[in-house]
Design an enzyme around this catalytic site. Structure first.
Site, PDB file in Angstrom:
ATOM      1  N   ALA A 140      -0.150  -2.951  -3.800  1.00  0.00           N
ATOM      2  CA  ALA A 140       0.240  -2.601  -5.221  1.00  0.00           C
ATOM      3  C   ALA A 140       1.425  -3.782  -5.582  1.00  0.00           C
ATOM      4  CB  ALA A 140       0.808  -1.306  -5.458  1.00  0.00           C
ATOM      5  N   HIS A 178       8.294  -7.490  -4.666  1.00  0.00           N
ATOM      6  CA  HIS A 178       7.590  -7.949  -3.371  1.00  0.00           C
ATOM      7  C   HIS A 178       7.472  -9.560  -3.331  1.00  0.00           C
ATOM      8  CE1 HIS A 178       5.428  -3.803  -3.846  1.00  0.00           C
ATOM      9  NE2 HIS A 178       6.059  -3.960  -2.353  1.00  0.00           N
ATOM     10  N   GLN A 237       3.495   8.788   5.888  1.00  0.00           N
ATOM     11  CA  GLN A 237       4.951   8.894   5.409  1.00  0.00           C
ATOM     12  C   GLN A 237       4.934   9.651   3.974  1.00  0.00           C
ATOM     13  OE1 GLN A 237       5.200   4.505   5.362  1.00  0.00           O
ATOM     14  NE2 GLN A 237       6.418   4.808   3.211  1.00  0.00           N
ATOM     15  N   ASP A 292      15.061   0.290  -1.553  1.00  0.00           N
ATOM     16  CA  ASP A 292      15.045   1.444  -0.605  1.00  0.00           C
ATOM     17  C   ASP A 292      15.998   1.300   0.598  1.00  0.00           C
ATOM     18  OD1 ASP A 292      12.431   2.311  -1.367  1.00  0.00           O
ATOM     19  OD2 ASP A 292      11.592   0.554  -0.927  1.00  0.00           O
ATOM     20  N   GLN A 332      15.887   3.523   3.640  1.00  0.00           N
ATOM     21  CA  GLN A 332      14.710   3.018   4.471  1.00  0.00           C
ATOM     22  C   GLN A 332      15.189   1.738   5.403  1.00  0.00           C
ATOM     23  OE1 GLN A 332      10.836   2.707   3.648  1.00  0.00           O
ATOM     24  NE2 GLN A 332      10.949   0.550   3.021  1.00  0.00           N
ATOM     25  N   SER A 339       9.253  -1.202  -9.156  1.00  0.00           N
ATOM     26  CA  SER A 339       8.645  -0.229  -7.953  1.00  0.00           C
ATOM     27  C   SER A 339       6.973  -0.140  -8.316  1.00  0.00           C
ATOM     28  CB  SER A 339       9.017   1.105  -8.215  1.00  0.00           C
ATOM     29  OG  SER A 339       8.343   2.152  -7.614  1.00  0.00           O
ATOM     30  N   ARG A 362       5.517   2.339  -8.277  1.00  0.00           N
ATOM     31  CA  ARG A 362       5.106   3.693  -8.809  1.00  0.00           C
ATOM     32  C   ARG A 362       5.430   3.681 -10.536  1.00  0.00           C
ATOM     33  NH1 ARG A 362       7.198   6.044  -3.668  1.00  0.00           N
ATOM     34  NH2 ARG A 362       5.254   7.216  -2.957  1.00  0.00           N
TER      35      ARG A 362
HETATM   36  O1  PAF Z   1       8.711   0.259   1.495  1.00  0.00           O
HETATM   37  C1  PAF Z   1       7.371   0.304   1.949  1.00  0.00           C
HETATM   38  O2  PAF Z   1       6.488  -0.188   1.086  1.00  0.00           O
HETATM   39  C2  PAF Z   1       6.915   1.353   2.999  1.00  0.00           C
HETATM   40  O3  PAF Z   1       7.974   2.205   3.270  1.00  0.00           O
HETATM   41  C3  PAF Z   1       6.750   0.462   4.266  1.00  0.00           C
HETATM   42  C4  PAF Z   1       8.081  -0.164   4.928  1.00  0.00           C
HETATM   43  C5  PAF Z   1       5.624  -0.718   4.252  1.00  0.00           C
HETATM   44  C6  PAF Z   1       6.289   1.387   5.470  1.00  0.00           C
HETATM   45  O4  PAF Z   1       5.192   1.764   5.243  1.00  0.00           O
END
Ligand code: PAF
Length: 295
Positions: A39, A44, A68, A157, A160, A192, A194
């Site tokens: 997505a 990205h 996750q 994130d 993360q 995002s 989402r």
């Molecule tokens: O940030 C994300 O899209 C996910 O958490 C990742 C790092 C690809 C792991 O599934």
């Protein structure tokens, strides 16, 4: 594979471990990995560009990782848009796309997984128990399969990113982890995958998140407590809006531990916020720096 700097051609797409191993063997120079769940959006795109500037070859992984997502979260409805994603990878000059199926990534239910530790239980980890264990497990598997020299993650994130840095340090993983800045819409909404769930009205409520962070940033000269107060004042408006924001947390934390900081803190910090608008879970954060009291 394409030569360095060629942008716009089709990347090599591999779906299995064997195909990936064969292509990986041909990679010359520094390989960057951009792990994603697909997505793909402008955020990205900027990660891929960031990676291209720092490596000879760029691989993008696309995998919606079931491990996750908690019960009741959006694993089933998470957008899966492989054809559009491949077009984005081509346009941004990715050399390789690894898009495995669930059974390629998890041939059997994993018994040995990564435990995220204390940082995995606070802030976003408290709101989503088990999320960081599942995220770290898939990132570690991707590192083992792709064997990148460098991996690029979004600062959007932030927890993360901090956890992946910690995993790489604690487990001696030979990968350089880089964070790339959050990309925002002109009105401040952080990009995002989402966001596409949001109705027009929900998007208006979602805007309170970035507005709260900016209000917090403006209060930095008055110290940490004032930052949280200023952000909370804005979020009060979101909680009272229609549709409302169901606030999960607003915290001011140390960027490397995600422990909350006190009013005497100086140096870097992250102001992090999360909540649900309708059924959509949204997170955002802003890196801040508090001057030392002497200066
Ligand atoms: O940030 C994300 O899209 C996910 O958490 C990742 C790092 C690809 C792991 O599934």
């Amino acid at each position: 594979m394409r030569g360095r700097g060629e942008v716009g051609g089709a990347p090599v797409v591999v779906r299995t471990r064997d195909e990936l191993a064969a292509v990986r063997a041909d990679v010359r120079g520094r390989l960057a990995l951009v792990p994603t769940m697909g997505a793909l959006h402008g955020g990205h795109r900027s990660l891929i560009r960031y990676a291209r500037e720092r490596a000879d070859m760029v691989a993008v992984s696309i995998f919606v990782n079931p491990l996750q997502f908690g019960p009741g979260e959006d694993f089933d409805r998470y957008p899966r848009t492989l054809d559009e994603d491949l077009a984005v990878c081509a346009a941004e000059g990715a050399d390789l796309v690894f898009a495995p199926s669930g059974s390629v990534m998890y041939p059997s239910r994993p018994q040995v997984t990564i435990a995220a530790g204390p940082m995995g239980e606070v802030v976003e980890g408290a709101a989503r128990p088990g999320h960081f264990d599942g995220m770290l497990t898939v990132v570690m598997k991707l590192f083992q399969l792709v064997r990148p020299d460098v991996a690029v993650f979004g600062e959007k994130d932030a927890q993360q990113l901090a956890m992946i840095r910690r995993m790489v340090l604690d487990l001696n993983v030979p990968v350089e982890v880089l964070g790339a800045p959050t990309v925002r819409e002109p009105d401040g909404l952080a990009l995002s995958s989402r966001n596409r769930y949001l109705s027009e009205e929900e998007r208006v409520t979602a805007l309170f998140l970035s507005r709260a962070l900016r209000a917090g940033e403006d209060a930095v000269p008055e110290g940490p407590a004032a930052v949280v107060r200023a952000a909370r004042d804005v979020l009060d408006g979101a909680v009272a809006a229609e549709p409302p924001l169901a606030l999960d947390y607003l915290v001011l934390v140390d960027p490397s531990t995600f422990c909350e900081i006190g009013d005497a803190h100086s140096g870097p910090a992250v102001l992090a916020v999360a909540g649900r608008v309708g059924a959509t879970h949204l997170i955002d954060n802003l890196p801040l720096r508090f001057p030392s009291k002497e200066s």
